[in-house]
Design a protein around this motif. Structure first.
Motif, short mmCIF file in Angstrom:
data_model
loop_
_atom_site.label_atom_id
_atom_site.label_comp_id
_atom_site.label_asym_id
_atom_site.label_seq_id
_atom_site.Cartn_x
_atom_site.Cartn_y
_atom_site.Cartn_z
N GLY A 1 1.71 39.28 -53.81
CA GLY A 1 0.80 38.30 -54.23
C GLY A 1 1.60 37.11 -54.12
O GLY A 1 1.12 36.03 -54.45
N GLN A 2 2.90 36.98 -53.78
CA GLN A 2 3.88 35.94 -53.70
C GLN A 2 3.43 34.88 -52.66
O GLN A 2 3.93 35.44 -51.42
N VAL A 3 2.86 33.56 -52.87
CA VAL A 3 2.90 32.73 -51.63
C VAL A 3 3.96 32.01 -51.10
O VAL A 3 4.61 31.64 -51.94
N THR A 4 4.20 32.23 -49.78
CA THR A 4 5.20 31.48 -49.10
C THR A 4 5.13 30.25 -48.34
O THR A 4 5.80 29.47 -48.18
N LYS A 5 3.64 30.22 -47.79
CA LYS A 5 3.30 29.23 -47.00
C LYS A 5 1.67 29.03 -46.97
O LYS A 5 1.01 30.05 -47.27
N VAL A 6 1.36 27.71 -47.02
CA VAL A 6 -0.07 27.35 -47.00
C VAL A 6 -0.40 26.61 -45.90
O VAL A 6 0.33 25.28 -45.70
N ILE B 1 -3.86 35.58 -45.47
CA ILE B 1 -5.25 35.73 -45.84
C ILE B 1 -5.84 34.28 -45.34
O ILE B 1 -5.42 33.07 -45.68
N GLY B 2 -7.12 34.40 -44.89
CA GLY B 2 -7.66 33.33 -44.44
C GLY B 2 -8.97 32.88 -45.48
O GLY B 2 -9.39 33.79 -46.33
N TYR B 3 -9.17 31.75 -45.92
CA TYR B 3 -10.01 31.51 -46.89
C TYR B 3 -11.13 30.00 -46.35
O TYR B 3 -10.71 29.48 -45.40
N GLY B 4 -12.02 30.03 -47.02
CA GLY B 4 -12.87 29.02 -46.67
C GLY B 4 -12.36 27.69 -47.81
O GLY B 4 -12.44 26.40 -47.30
N LYS B 5 -12.49 28.21 -48.93
CA LYS B 5 -11.96 27.09 -50.11
C LYS B 5 -10.90 28.01 -50.84
O LYS B 5 -10.78 29.02 -51.13
N LEU B 6 -9.85 26.76 -51.05
CA LEU B 6 -8.63 27.43 -51.85
C LEU B 6 -8.73 26.96 -53.16
O LEU B 6 -8.61 25.35 -53.21
N ILE B 7 -8.63 27.46 -54.23
CA ILE B 7 -8.38 27.06 -55.85
C ILE B 7 -6.74 27.41 -56.04
O ILE B 7 -6.38 28.46 -56.22
N ASN B 8 -6.06 26.32 -56.21
CA ASN B 8 -4.67 26.16 -56.56
C ASN B 8 -4.28 26.05 -57.79
O ASN B 8 -4.82 25.12 -58.30
N THR B 9 -3.59 26.80 -58.44
CA THR B 9 -3.23 26.76 -59.61
C THR B 9 -1.64 26.61 -59.88
O THR B 9 -1.12 26.38 -61.31
N MET B 10 -1.03 26.60 -58.85
CA MET B 10 0.44 26.75 -58.97
C MET B 10 0.76 25.11 -59.14
O MET B 10 -0.34 24.26 -58.79
N ALA B 11 1.67 24.56 -59.68
CA ALA B 11 2.37 23.16 -59.76
C ALA B 11 1.94 22.38 -58.36
O ALA B 11 2.42 23.19 -57.34
N VAL B 12 1.46 21.36 -58.32
CA VAL B 12 0.83 20.66 -57.40
C VAL B 12 2.11 20.19 -56.53
O VAL B 12 1.69 20.29 -55.31
N ASP B 13 3.22 19.92 -57.04
CA ASP B 13 4.33 19.55 -56.38
C ASP B 13 4.77 20.73 -55.58
O ASP B 13 5.42 20.54 -54.43
N HIS B 14 4.70 21.93 -56.13
CA HIS B 14 5.00 23.11 -55.30
C HIS B 14 4.07 23.56 -54.25
O HIS B 14 4.48 23.91 -53.00
N LEU B 15 2.86 23.39 -54.42
CA LEU B 15 1.80 23.62 -53.52
C LEU B 15 2.26 22.44 -52.09
O LEU B 15 1.95 23.21 -50.98
N VAL B 16 2.25 21.27 -52.45
CA VAL B 16 2.46 20.48 -51.16
C VAL B 16 3.62 20.66 -50.45
O VAL B 16 3.67 20.47 -49.13
N GLU B 17 4.70 21.26 -51.05
CA GLU B 17 5.87 21.80 -50.46
C GLU B 17 5.52 22.81 -49.47
O GLU B 17 6.03 22.96 -48.28
N LYS B 18 4.87 23.94 -50.03
CA LYS B 18 4.43 25.11 -49.38
C LYS B 18 3.62 24.70 -48.21
O LYS B 18 3.38 25.48 -47.21
N MET B 19 3.02 23.63 -48.41
CA MET B 19 2.03 23.24 -47.23
C MET B 19 2.99 22.18 -46.19
O MET B 19 2.60 22.24 -44.79
N GLY B 20 4.04 21.98 -46.50
CA GLY B 20 5.03 21.22 -45.47
C GLY B 20 4.38 20.10 -45.19
O GLY B 20 4.41 19.61 -43.98
N ASN B 21 3.59 19.38 -45.92
CA ASN B 21 2.79 17.91 -45.52
C ASN B 21 3.80 16.81 -46.14
O ASN B 21 3.74 16.60 -47.49
N PRO B 22 4.50 16.16 -45.32
CA PRO B 22 5.49 15.20 -45.71
C PRO B 22 4.89 14.14 -46.61
O PRO B 22 5.42 13.56 -47.53
#
Length: 513
Positions: free
Chosen positions: A238-243, A258-279
């Motif tokens: 269940g460990q997320v490496t990339k969004v 895993i494909g999704y329609g909507k994503l509810i993220n509860t990890m720290a938002v700074d970690h999320l955007v890093e996994k998204m790779g969005n500068p």
């Protein structure tokens, strides 16, 4: 093509993620899945157990609630009377060798006379200045001065809050305060000083519940157990490496997509955007500030001392100890430490000297849990922190030099407190809508970064309300109206009902699929 596709994907099985999953399961609407990198649920509300059998929560957590829906879910998970202990909060501030009842600013009658005078002078000056003030306080420090005055600010509020937040009060905003800091009543404080009286309990957690077994983490394991097994992926799988926000896919450590329609993220938002790779979002998230928390546990042989009694948690503004808060964790449940007949060797005495014998002996045992903050503005010597904390316990007369220490615990949580910094709102008002435009709702203590709605009940309901927003466009009250939800008992939504009344607040238009 993704390996698995769901309508709603939930990242994180802490209180927020479990709130979302609970609601999704209840309404039996969109397909869903919940992920967590840990083998067990709980997130920042989990509990660790030492090899000797002492339990320590991830910081000081107790259950008090603003929401009936939250109460319903907790009671469903742990329904028996013997699942819980209910406590009256007995809380003090340690100052100049005295135990001053909490909140400090309401009990300056307990202080030495010269400090009483300093505090009363400041309170009167503050009351007079506030009466003619035409502007709102610009930061937390100004709020402290305007409500408490210079005396209380210098003696308690400034040093204590620096120890908690690991940033100066001048660098924090004050919109987060709400019910979390008691504003003193000058007449009442003065009356109590003259009559030498103590003010009574204050605040939403004056009475609180604690689980009889398994610590706070046990609550969330029990809530998770009410969810279908096939909709949970915990541990490495269940460990997320990339969004990938464009393709709406999440990649896991084992390679599953895993494909999704909507994503509810509860990890720290700074970690999320890093996994998204969005500068752009990574750069934006750098405006969010946080402190780390060290949780220290000390297990002690012997009867709990009379001077400790039935105290719950204690505050330490002075610099004779590194910790800002101590919780007498053994007072919350007799199962938070080994039973008295368990045989344990003494590691060392509190002053660091060797025990007379290495032989394992029976108890009884009691325990203290300490919290220490750390940030770039408040460094900590991590190597010596355990030793420094034990010395701090001696300095504050919590333990004696000759006490036998049978167990120690030290764990650092990198993201401990989401700081209500001056820059926070500007960042969140840009960052969260940008994510929502990508069908990502980032919620939770660090997912939405609002400390004022970061308790367990708030966090759970942030998840519940995110689901209602996705399914029906309902307003997320907890996220958007913290003062509203904190000032009342929120009874509109109950676990037994599928839909709910918004109490007169209009719902948004239904979200487009």
């Amino acid at each position: 093509m993704a390996d698995i596709t769901v309508d709603v994907l939930v990242i994180g099985a802490g209180p927020t993620g479990l709130g979302a999953a609970k609601r999704l399961n209840q309404i039996n609407g969109p397909s869903w899945l919940i992920l967590d990198a840990n083998e067990t649920a709980g997130g920042l509300a989990s509990t660790d157990v030492t090899p000797e059998g002492f339990l320590y929560d991830v910081g000081g957590h107790v259950i008090f609630s603003h929401y009936k829906y939250f109460d319903d879910c907790i009671e469903e998970a742990l329904p028996k009377e013997d699942d819980w202990y209910t406590h009256q909060r007995i809380s003090y501030v340690r100052y100049k060798g005295l135990w001053v009842p909490y909140p400090f600013q309401n009990n300056i009658s307990m202080l030495p006379k010269e400090d009483q005078v300093k505090c009363i002078d400041g309170l009167i000056d503050a009351a007079m200045a506030s009466r003619v003030a035409t502007t709102k306080p610009q930061n937390f420090d100004e709020w402290i001065l305007r409500t408490c005055g210079e005396g209380v600010a210098d003696i308690f509020m400034r040093p204590y809050n620096y120890k908690v937040w690991a940033v100066p009060t001048t660098k924090m905003q004050c919109q987060w305060l709400g019910e979390r800091v008691a504003a003193p009543d000058v007449k009442l404080v003065t009356r109590n000083v003259i009559l030498n009286k103590v003010a009574g309990n204050w605040g939403p957690n004056a009475t609180f519940k604690f689980p009889a077994r398994d610590g706070t983490g046990g609550i969330w394991i029990a809530v998770s157990d009410t969810l279908p097994k096939e909709k949970k992926r915990y541990g490495e799988k269940g460990q997320v490496t990339k969004v990938n926000a464009e393709r709406k896919t999440v990649t896991l450590k084992d390679g599953t997509t895993i494909g999704y329609g909507k994503l509810i993220n509860t990890m720290a938002v700074d970690h999320l955007v890093e996994k998204m790779g969005n500068p752009e979002l990574v750069n934006l998230s750098k405006g969010l500030y946080y402190s780390s928390t060290h949780v220290i546990g000390v297990g002690i042989r012997g009867e709990r001392p009379e001077r400790i009694g039935d105290k719950c948690w204690l505050y330490f503004p002075e610099d004779n100890c590194p910790f800002y808060r101590a919780t007498i964790f053994s007072n919350y449940s007799p199962n938070n430490q080994p039973q008295a007949d368990a045989k344990l060797p003494t590691l060392y005495l509190a002053d660091g000297s060797k025990a007379k014998t290495a032989e394992a002996k029976e108890g009884p045992y009691w325990s203290i849990m300490l919290e220490v903050s750390q940030s770039t503005m408040k460094p900590v010597d991590e190597e010596s922190l355990l030793k420094d904390c034990i010395q701090g316990l001696i300095n504050t007369e919590m333990i004696k030099a000759e006490d036998e220490i049978v167990s120690t615990y030290h764990r650092k949580f990198d993201h401990g407190y989401p700081t209500p910094s001056l820059e926070r709102e500007g960042v969140l008002k840009e960052l969260l809508p940008k994510l929502e435009a990508m069908d990502i709702l980032s919620r939770g203590r660090f997912g939405s970064w609002r400390y004022e709605v970061g308790n367990q009940d708030h966090s759970f309901m942030l998840g519940v309300e995110a689901v209602d927003n996705i399914v029906s466009g309902a307003v997320e009250l907890t996220l958007n109206y913290p003062d509203f939800v904190n000032s009342r008992k929120n009874t509109e939504r109950r676990l037994a009902q599928a839909s709910y009344s918004t109490g007169g607040i209009p719902a948004r238009p239904a979200a487009q699929a």
